[in-house]
Design a protein around this motif. Structure first.
Motif, mmCIF file in Angstrom:
data_model
loop_
_atom_site.group_PDB
_atom_site.id
_atom_site.type_symbol
_atom_site.label_atom_id
_atom_site.label_comp_id
_atom_site.label_asym_id
_atom_site.label_seq_id
_atom_site.Cartn_x
_atom_site.Cartn_y
_atom_site.Cartn_z
ATOM 1 N N LEU A 1 -7.040 14.948 -2.864
ATOM 2 C CA LEU A 1 -5.717 15.360 -2.969
ATOM 3 C C LEU A 1 -4.931 15.158 -1.885
ATOM 4 O O LEU A 1 -3.748 14.661 -1.855
ATOM 5 C CB LEU A 1 -5.879 16.964 -3.451
ATOM 6 C CG LEU A 1 -4.498 17.364 -4.195
ATOM 7 C CD1 LEU A 1 -4.184 16.834 -5.457
ATOM 8 C CD2 LEU A 1 -4.885 18.840 -4.365
ATOM 9 N N ARG A 2 -5.588 15.511 -0.475
ATOM 10 C CA ARG A 2 -4.859 15.479 0.783
ATOM 11 C C ARG A 2 -4.594 14.072 1.125
ATOM 12 O O ARG A 2 -3.719 13.611 1.430
ATOM 13 C CB ARG A 2 -5.905 15.894 1.872
ATOM 14 C CG ARG A 2 -5.568 15.868 3.106
ATOM 15 C CD ARG A 2 -4.439 16.662 3.502
ATOM 16 N NE ARG A 2 -4.140 16.387 4.921
ATOM 17 C CZ ARG A 2 -3.582 15.560 5.573
ATOM 18 N NH1 ARG A 2 -3.216 14.410 5.077
ATOM 19 N NH2 ARG A 2 -3.415 15.534 6.730
ATOM 20 N N LEU A 3 -5.482 13.100 0.576
ATOM 21 C CA LEU A 3 -5.362 11.623 0.834
ATOM 22 C C LEU A 3 -4.130 11.013 -0.025
ATOM 23 O O LEU A 3 -3.243 10.379 0.531
ATOM 24 C CB LEU A 3 -6.417 10.729 0.738
ATOM 25 C CG LEU A 3 -7.680 10.914 1.641
ATOM 26 C CD1 LEU A 3 -8.942 10.468 0.963
ATOM 27 C CD2 LEU A 3 -7.211 10.620 2.886
ATOM 28 N N ALA B 1 1.762 0.602 12.663
ATOM 29 C CA ALA B 1 2.948 1.288 12.725
ATOM 30 C C ALA B 1 2.834 2.453 11.773
ATOM 31 O O ALA B 1 3.476 3.447 11.977
ATOM 32 C CB ALA B 1 4.341 0.473 12.446
ATOM 33 N N ARG B 2 2.809 2.227 10.453
ATOM 34 C CA ARG B 2 2.686 3.113 9.262
ATOM 35 C C ARG B 2 1.340 4.302 9.586
ATOM 36 O O ARG B 2 1.862 5.360 9.658
ATOM 37 C CB ARG B 2 2.233 2.530 8.020
ATOM 38 C CG ARG B 2 3.564 1.663 7.535
ATOM 39 C CD ARG B 2 3.257 0.952 6.302
ATOM 40 N NE ARG B 2 3.020 2.288 5.021
ATOM 41 C CZ ARG B 2 2.626 2.007 3.901
ATOM 42 N NH1 ARG B 2 2.501 0.677 3.607
ATOM 43 N NH2 ARG B 2 2.617 3.057 2.818
ATOM 44 N N ILE B 3 0.549 3.574 10.230
ATOM 45 C CA ILE B 3 -0.789 4.491 10.406
ATOM 46 C C ILE B 3 -0.235 5.288 11.884
ATOM 47 O O ILE B 3 -0.536 6.683 11.656
ATOM 48 C CB ILE B 3 -1.940 3.654 11.057
ATOM 49 C CG1 ILE B 3 -2.915 2.904 9.698
ATOM 50 C CG2 ILE B 3 -2.920 4.522 11.632
ATOM 51 C CD1 ILE B 3 -3.617 2.072 10.132
ATOM 52 N N ALA B 4 0.391 4.819 12.586
ATOM 53 C CA ALA B 4 0.945 5.661 13.829
ATOM 54 C C ALA B 4 1.943 6.537 13.376
ATOM 55 O O ALA B 4 1.829 7.946 13.993
ATOM 56 C CB ALA B 4 1.531 4.634 14.751
ATOM 57 N N TRP C 1 0.765 -1.293 -0.001
ATOM 58 C CA TRP C 1 0.153 0.216 0.132
ATOM 59 C C TRP C 1 0.968 1.213 -0.211
ATOM 60 O O TRP C 1 1.968 1.261 0.875
ATOM 61 C CB TRP C 1 -1.053 0.119 1.235
ATOM 62 C CG TRP C 1 -2.117 -0.658 1.077
ATOM 63 C CD1 TRP C 1 -2.649 -1.500 0.114
ATOM 64 C CD2 TRP C 1 -3.231 -0.774 2.064
ATOM 65 N NE1 TRP C 1 -3.770 -1.939 0.294
ATOM 66 C CE2 TRP C 1 -4.285 -1.779 1.542
ATOM 67 C CE3 TRP C 1 -3.274 -0.455 3.275
ATOM 68 C CZ2 TRP C 1 -5.339 -2.074 2.355
ATOM 69 C CZ3 TRP C 1 -4.540 -0.682 4.087
ATOM 70 C CH2 TRP C 1 -5.534 -1.604 3.643
ATOM 71 N N THR C 2 0.351 2.232 -0.595
ATOM 72 C CA THR C 2 1.026 3.492 -0.793
ATOM 73 C C THR C 2 0.394 4.274 0.469
ATOM 74 O O THR C 2 -0.230 3.836 0.939
ATOM 75 C CB THR C 2 0.407 4.358 -1.959
ATOM 76 O OG1 THR C 2 -0.917 4.636 -1.856
ATOM 77 C CG2 THR C 2 1.028 3.635 -3.155
ATOM 78 N N ARG D 1 -6.449 6.486 3.183
ATOM 79 C CA ARG D 1 -7.869 6.117 2.981
ATOM 80 C C ARG D 1 -8.462 4.976 3.999
ATOM 81 O O ARG D 1 -9.519 4.941 4.457
ATOM 82 C CB ARG D 1 -8.170 5.445 1.438
ATOM 83 C CG ARG D 1 -7.934 6.785 0.410
ATOM 84 C CD ARG D 1 -8.148 6.248 -0.898
ATOM 85 N NE ARG D 1 -8.493 7.240 -1.731
ATOM 86 C CZ ARG D 1 -7.534 8.345 -2.201
ATOM 87 N NH1 ARG D 1 -6.341 8.301 -1.789
ATOM 88 N NH2 ARG D 1 -7.999 9.333 -2.744
ATOM 89 N N TYR D 2 -7.571 4.034 4.350
ATOM 90 C CA TYR D 2 -7.982 2.915 5.197
ATOM 91 C C TYR D 2 -8.475 3.599 6.506
ATOM 92 O O TYR D 2 -9.465 3.372 7.090
ATOM 93 C CB TYR D 2 -6.887 2.206 5.569
ATOM 94 C CG TYR D 2 -7.096 0.910 6.390
ATOM 95 C CD1 TYR D 2 -7.801 -0.400 5.731
ATOM 96 C CD2 TYR D 2 -6.716 0.535 7.570
ATOM 97 C CE1 TYR D 2 -7.841 -1.417 6.383
ATOM 98 C CE2 TYR D 2 -6.879 -0.432 8.410
ATOM 99 C CZ TYR D 2 -7.540 -1.383 7.748
ATOM 100 O OH TYR D 2 -7.820 -2.698 8.551
#
Length: 474
Positions: A450-452, A405-408, A358-359, A365-366
């Motif tokens: 655009l922000r996402l 971890a990426r979400i954090a 995932w980018t 978006r998740y």
């Protein structure tokens, strides 16, 4: 549980609550009435559980009880007066006193007909199970156990005071209570009770959806929900109150092998419970019910392929619709319905993550799509891994660790929990020179996407992007 342990537990609890129950008992006795501690408080005392909620039964009629409690308590209520119940609070104690009674259902009625009784023995005889048909007379603290509840408690078995058919005919909801108590206490249900539940399962349909819902919530939030749910399925009660669970027992054959969806679901529920420390540590109905319903779309979406594999495409979306319909039928609140259905619909999203492909845009978006259910989605997604392949399970666990971890990291950098466009509605209208309306909403949506995609932008860059989008659109 040894009988001596039961006796020691009740002695200790009666010593704790004695000053309160004896004082109230003396007031009723002075007015010429009997009073006895009954039901759950007596049962829990014998199990060594402490509670400041005390239930009593009395020979006094509601208006007489009302007068006594008002002269003793600090606050009073009578919402249960139609059922003979008056309540009050005295310091830290919550007390409810109910007139001796018997309840019976008319076969075509959804509400019990309340009739007052004259004796404690008669009142205990109409109660649901022997472990709830014990009493402590006050003052004096004499234990009344006409149906062997103490022995059943020690043996951890659920029986009815009389014939189970009579008990369930009086109030069919007691069949669900049997499943609920099995889930709460971890007790075995007597064979005669199970047989009566199986024979009379369709009688549950005369009980109101709200009462069924409340029992189901207590069952799902109990320490051993698998016990109760299995009992509902095996006796046929689930066919009427939660048929979606029964439908998960998909037929299997020697040519098309696939995971046992019913057993998988119960395992996911138990694994979600094991992860509840992430949600505060207390039983969380939304998380548990989402685990129970997450695969209910599979029966309607199952397809067999020529190579012997089975697919369940879009069972997440279909399952969310099925879940919404069931929860509406059970009269759940809109907020609970939305939360559970949202989790059911999103429970497969993580499987597109692969090994971390995932980018940052997809991660944003998740989080955006999960909204305020993100913590519960983490629990459900982790619980949904029931593979016996230790290597595969470890790989999935580590992959989800990576996603969290990426979400954090992104949350710390970008405040993901409150993702908004870099320009607000007023700025959009000023930059484009347009009034409030649909076009402002379209511009806002463009900036949000655009922000996402790109993460935070400066006001200058966001303004330039907005103007370019507007000119292209025009």
């Amino acid at each position: 549980m040894r009988l001596v342990d039961v006796q020691q537990s009740v002695a200790a609890e009666l010593a704790r609550i004695g000053p309160v129950i004896d004082e109230l008992g003396e007031r009723f006795a002075a007015a010429g009435h009997e009073l006895a501690l009954v039901g759950g408080p007596v049962r829990d005392a014998m199990l060594g559980r402490h509670s400041n909620d005390l239930d009593f039964t009395t020979s006094a009629r509601p208006e007489q009880t009302d007068r006594i409690l008002k002269s003793w308590g600090d606050a009073w209520w009578d919402m249960g007066r139609d059922f003979g119940t008056i309540g009050c609070r005295k310091g830290d104690w919550v007390v409810e006193v109910t007139t001796y009674r018997s309840e019976a259902y008319d076969p075509a009625s959804r509400k019990p007909e309340v009739k007052y009784g004259d004796t404690l023995a008669g009142d205990l005889g109409r109660r649901d199970f022997t472990v709830n048909a014990m009493a402590v007379r006050v003052p004096g603290q004499d234990i009344e156990d006409p149906y062997g509840g103490v022995l059943d408690l020690a043996n951890r078995v659920l029986r009815t005071p009389g014939r189970p058919e009579d008990s369930f005919s009086d109030d069919p909801l007691r069949m669900m209570r049997a499943a609920r108590f099995a889930a709460q206490l971890g007790f075995t249900v007597d064979d005669a009770v199970i047989a009566a539940m199986r024979d009379m399962a369709d009688r549950i349909t005369i009980v109101s959806a709200e009462r069924v819902r409340d029992e189901l919530v207590k069952l799902v939030c109990a320490p051993y929900p698998r016990r109760g749910l299995t009992l509902l399925v095996d006796t046929g009660l689930a066919d009427h109150v939660l048929p979606e669970l029964v439908a998960l027992k998909l037929e299997r054959d020697e040519h098309h092998r696939h995971k046992d969806v019913y057993e998988h679901t119960l395992t996911v529920l138990e694994q979600a419970i094991d992860l509840e420390d992430r949600l505060g540590g207390k039983p969380d109905f939304v998380s548990r019910f989402a685990a129970l319903m997450h695969d209910v779309g599979k029966p309607k979406t199952r397809k067999f392929l020529d190579d012997g594999t089975v697919t369940f495409h879009h069972h997440d979306v279909v399952g969310a619709k099925i879940t919404r319909k069931r929860m509406q039928a059970l009269r759940f609140s809109g907020d609970q319905i939305d939360a559970v259905c949202h989790l059911v619909e999103l429970h497969l999203r993580f499987h597109g993550y692969g090994s971390g492909e995932w980018t940052d845009s997809a991660v944003r978006r998740y989080v955006r799509d999960a909204g305020d259910q993100l913590a519960r989605l983490h629990v459900l997604t982790r619980a949904d891994c029931t593979t016996r392949n230790a290597r595969k399970a470890d790989r999935l666990r580590r992959t989800y660790d990576d996603l969290e971890a990426r979400i954090a990291r992104l949350s710390e950098e970008e405040e993901l929990a409150a993702i908004r466009p870099d320009l607000d509605g007023n700025q959009i209208m000023e930059i484009l020179g347009i009034p409030p309306g649909r076009e402002v909403g379209e511009a806002y949506k463009f900036l949000l996407e655009l922000r996402l995609d790109n993460g935070p932008m400066t006001e200058e860059d966001a303004t330039a992007a907005l103007r370019e989008w507007w000119n292209t659109r025009a």
